[in-house]
Motif scaffolding. Structure first.
Motif, PDB file in Angstrom:
ATOM      1  N   VAL A 115       0.854  -1.191   0.000  1.00  0.00           N
ATOM      2  CA  VAL A 115       0.000   0.000   0.000  1.00  0.00           C
ATOM      3  C   VAL A 115       0.890   1.242   0.000  1.00  0.00           C
ATOM      4  N   TYR A 118       0.031   8.832  -0.892  1.00  0.00           N
ATOM      5  CA  TYR A 118       0.245  10.020  -1.717  1.00  0.00           C
ATOM      6  C   TYR A 118      -0.534  11.184  -1.115  1.00  0.00           C
ATOM      7  N   ASP A 121      -4.370  12.255  -5.473  1.00  0.00           N
ATOM      8  CA  ASP A 121      -4.367  11.296  -6.580  1.00  0.00           C
ATOM      9  C   ASP A 121      -3.714  11.853  -7.837  1.00  0.00           C
ATOM     10  N   LYS A 125       2.804   8.052  -9.469  1.00  0.00           N
ATOM     11  CA  LYS A 125       2.852   6.835  -8.667  1.00  0.00           C
ATOM     12  C   LYS A 125       4.243   6.528  -8.126  1.00  0.00           C
ATOM     13  N   THR A 128       6.472   8.032  -3.824  1.00  0.00           N
ATOM     14  CA  THR A 128       5.792   7.458  -2.653  1.00  0.00           C
ATOM     15  C   THR A 128       6.272   8.046  -1.332  1.00  0.00           C
ATOM     16  N   VAL A 186      -4.157  10.001   0.091  1.00  0.00           N
ATOM     17  CA  VAL A 186      -4.557   8.784  -0.602  1.00  0.00           C
ATOM     18  C   VAL A 186      -3.722   7.628  -0.060  1.00  0.00           C
ATOM     19  N   GLY A 188      -3.333   3.724  -0.603  1.00  0.00           N
ATOM     20  CA  GLY A 188      -3.773   2.708  -1.533  1.00  0.00           C
ATOM     21  C   GLY A 188      -4.690   3.332  -2.570  1.00  0.00           C
ATOM     22  N   ASP A 189      -5.922   2.846  -2.651  1.00  0.00           N
ATOM     23  CA  ASP A 189      -6.905   3.403  -3.585  1.00  0.00           C
ATOM     24  C   ASP A 189      -7.983   4.199  -2.866  1.00  0.00           C
ATOM     25  N   ALA A 190      -7.816   4.409  -1.558  1.00  0.00           N
ATOM     26  CA  ALA A 190      -8.861   5.076  -0.779  1.00  0.00           C
ATOM     27  C   ALA A 190      -8.367   6.407  -0.217  1.00  0.00           C
ATOM     28  N   ARG A 191      -9.295   7.300  -0.023  1.00  0.00           N
ATOM     29  CA  ARG A 191      -8.979   8.591   0.598  1.00  0.00           C
ATOM     30  C   ARG A 191      -9.166   8.479   2.114  1.00  0.00           C
ATOM     31  N   ARG A 221     -10.528  -2.337   4.258  1.00  0.00           N
ATOM     32  CA  ARG A 221     -10.302  -1.591   3.024  1.00  0.00           C
ATOM     33  C   ARG A 221      -8.907  -1.780   2.410  1.00  0.00           C
TER      34      ARG A 221
END
Length: 404
Positions: A115, A118, A121, A125, A128, A186, A188-191, A221
């Motif tokens: 994970v 950031y 978004d 990428k 990190t 951010v 992973g993919d979640a805020r 999550r």
């Protein structure tokens, strides 16, 4: 007519007050040279006192911090298996460690692998910031001595939702100064909403570069498997060693050899050994400076003898003995060194006080450092004044008065 016999009169002895007055008179007649020689001694003594004082002040600050945090924190982490792969702690490790009698608190963190974090978004990428994501128990701050700089720590409610607390370095790298409901990162993919920022944690530096999230939300999550990777345990102060010996086989009874146990005192021993080495180096520099000051005193006294040969001859002609002349010049040397030593101690204390105040440390100057510094100056003064005093005493009255 009866011849009268006259017995030679014994030379009068100088009182201690007269010795001091005669010795001080020699310094008053050449104030600039005396001041420069005393300054050489003062620099050496100030260096010695400042080195000892700054070291003692830093140790006192460290001791106060550790007293507040406690030195009874033990860390349990997985090591390596026989075939070299990374071991894992059993899911029951925390509960089993909590059952040890002298253990007073247990908490844990777990690395959430794969994970990235950031600031938004829109960040590439690859950027990190080298931050780790840790699932954390609610009681972690109390166990490891962490404090919240701004905002709040996770609780039973926020630990279930996408909320995060940043370590001090993590907040700096992400550019988060003040947490708020509008501050998001951010993970992973979640805020996740940033609800708090920690102060630096001296005993667990890994937390400084971590993004800490609740155990439940990490499981829901972030695809976290629920196993702790680091367990922190507090024990009674008098049972730290005993508990450390039990932790590996308690955390993993099936494979105790794959469990690593460490305690802050191990790091402190290494740190204090390094401090002792540094102290020895700086004290050596102080000794060199002190030696230079001693050479300056000896040089001043030798020149004084050469310049005052007429005075020495006159004193000898008026009845001063070799011993009294020796005492005069030796007293001058001791007074010169004592003057430099007293000034050096005061200068060293002032430097220590200023540096400690700048670092927000308590000021500590051990009494033995000041007393030892003064004793060292007297020894230096005595050694530096012996040869000039002997040379002055050996001058005969006729030789001294005949000198140009």
């Amino acid at each position: 007519m009866t011849a009268l016999a006259y017995a030679p009169l014994a030379p009068a002895r100088m009182a201690p007050g007269d010795v001091l007055r005669v010795g001080a008179a020699g310094l008053r007649t050449r104030p600039t040279r005396a001041l420069l020689s005393a300054l050489g001694i003062a620099i050496g003594i100030a260096t010695m006192v400042a080195v000892v004082g700054i070291s003692a002040s830093s140790r006192e600050q460290l001791d106060r911090q550790l007293a507040a945090l406690g030195t009874n924190l033990l860390t349990v982490a997985p090591g390596r298996t026989v075939d070299g792969t990374e071991a894992r702690l059993p899911a029951e490790a925390e509960a089993m460690i909590a059952r040890i009698g002298p253990v007073t608190a247990v908490s844990a963190t777990a690395t959430v692998g794969g994970v990235k974090v950031y600031r938004s978004d829109r960040i590439p990428k690859a950027e990190t910031n080298s931050l780790s994501v840790l699932a954390a128990r609610v009681n972690l701050p109390q166990t490891v001595g962490a404090t919240v700089h701004r905002g709040a720590w996770l609780n039973g409610l926020t630990g279930r939702y996408p909320a995060a607390v940043l370590g001090a370095e993590a907040a700096a790298r992400l550019g988060v100064g003040r947490p708020s409901p509008q501050t998001e990162i951010v993970v992973g993919d979640a805020r996740f909403t940033v609800i708090g920022v920690l102060d630096p944690v001296p005993l667990v530096r890994a937390l400084d570069t971590a993004v800490l999230v609740g155990w439940d939300v990490a499981t829901d999550r972030l695809h976290f498997d629920g196993r702790a990777t680091t367990v922190y345990a507090r024990s009674r102060d008098d049972q730290v060693e005993a508990v450390a010996g039990l932790l590996s086989r308690t955390a993993n009874p099936q494979a105790p050899g794959t469990v690593m146990v460490s305690k802050p005192s191990d790091v402190l021993v290494a740190q204090r050994a390094a401090d002792a080495t540094l102290d020895g180096l700086l004290l050596g520099l102080g000794a060199v400076a002190l030696l230079v000051g001693g050479v300056g005193v000896a040089n001043t006294m030798v020149i004084s003898v050469l310049e005052r040969r007429a005075e020495i001859g006159l004193r000898r002609s008026l009845g001063a003995t070799r011993g009294q002349v020796r005492t005069q010049f030796l007293t001058e040397s001791l007074l010169l060194s004592a003057l430099g030593g007293a000034g050096g101690v005061q200068l060293g204390v002032a430097v220590t006080t200023g540096y400690a105040a700048y670092q927000a440390w308590p000021t500590v100057v051990p009494p033995w450092a000041s007393a030892g510094a003064l004793a060292a100056t007297l020894v230096i003064g005595a050694l530096a004044g012996v040869y000039p005093a002997i040379r002055a005493a050996r001058l005969s009255p006729t030789e001294a008065l005949a000198a140009p």
